[in-house]
Design a protein around this motif. Structure first.
Motif: not given
Length: 130
Positions: A90-118
């Protein structure tokens, strides 16, 4: 020590007068693109190798099929992810992040770190109050 330096730098940056109207617009734009309960967990799921709809859904407790579908469409429209249809049976659909999405990388990691500390800070405060 490093956290103290970062905290002091953040205080300095946030206490310096800036163009508030421009900053509010920028914050609203950011929240529009990544805001809500599900977008960051979806990005995290995709970055952890989940590409198929069901795999993404299984990796995020509580998300409904309808909500995941809606969020994926919005994220594709904002160029955070790419939807690829694989013409197979059957037809398959895949999703992948774009290079543009990776610009959030540092922000996401900082949010995860902050969330754990909180979470740890809240646990500590609760145990002190018992």
């Amino acid at each position: 020590m490093e956290d103290d330096i970062r905290l002091e730098k953040a205080r300095e940056i946030l206490s310096t007068p800036r163009n508030q109207k421009e900053e509010v617009q920028a914050l609203q734009d950011t929240i529009y693109v990544i805001g809500g309960k599900w977008k960051l967990p979806i990005i995290n799921s995709l970055c952890n190798g989940n590409k198929r709809f069901r795999d993404i859904q299984r990796s995020i407790p509580g998300i409904t099929t309808r909500m995941l579908s809606r969020e994926l469409k919005e994220m594709e429209a904002n160029q955070l992810l790419k939807r690829t249809v694989i013409p197979d049976t059957p037809v398959m659909v895949e999703y992948t992040v774009t290079n543009y999405c990776y610009t959030f990388g540092d922000i996401i990691l900082e949010m995860i770190k902050w969330g754990k500390q909180h979470r740890e800070m809240i646990r500590t405060k609760r145990s002190e109050n018992k």
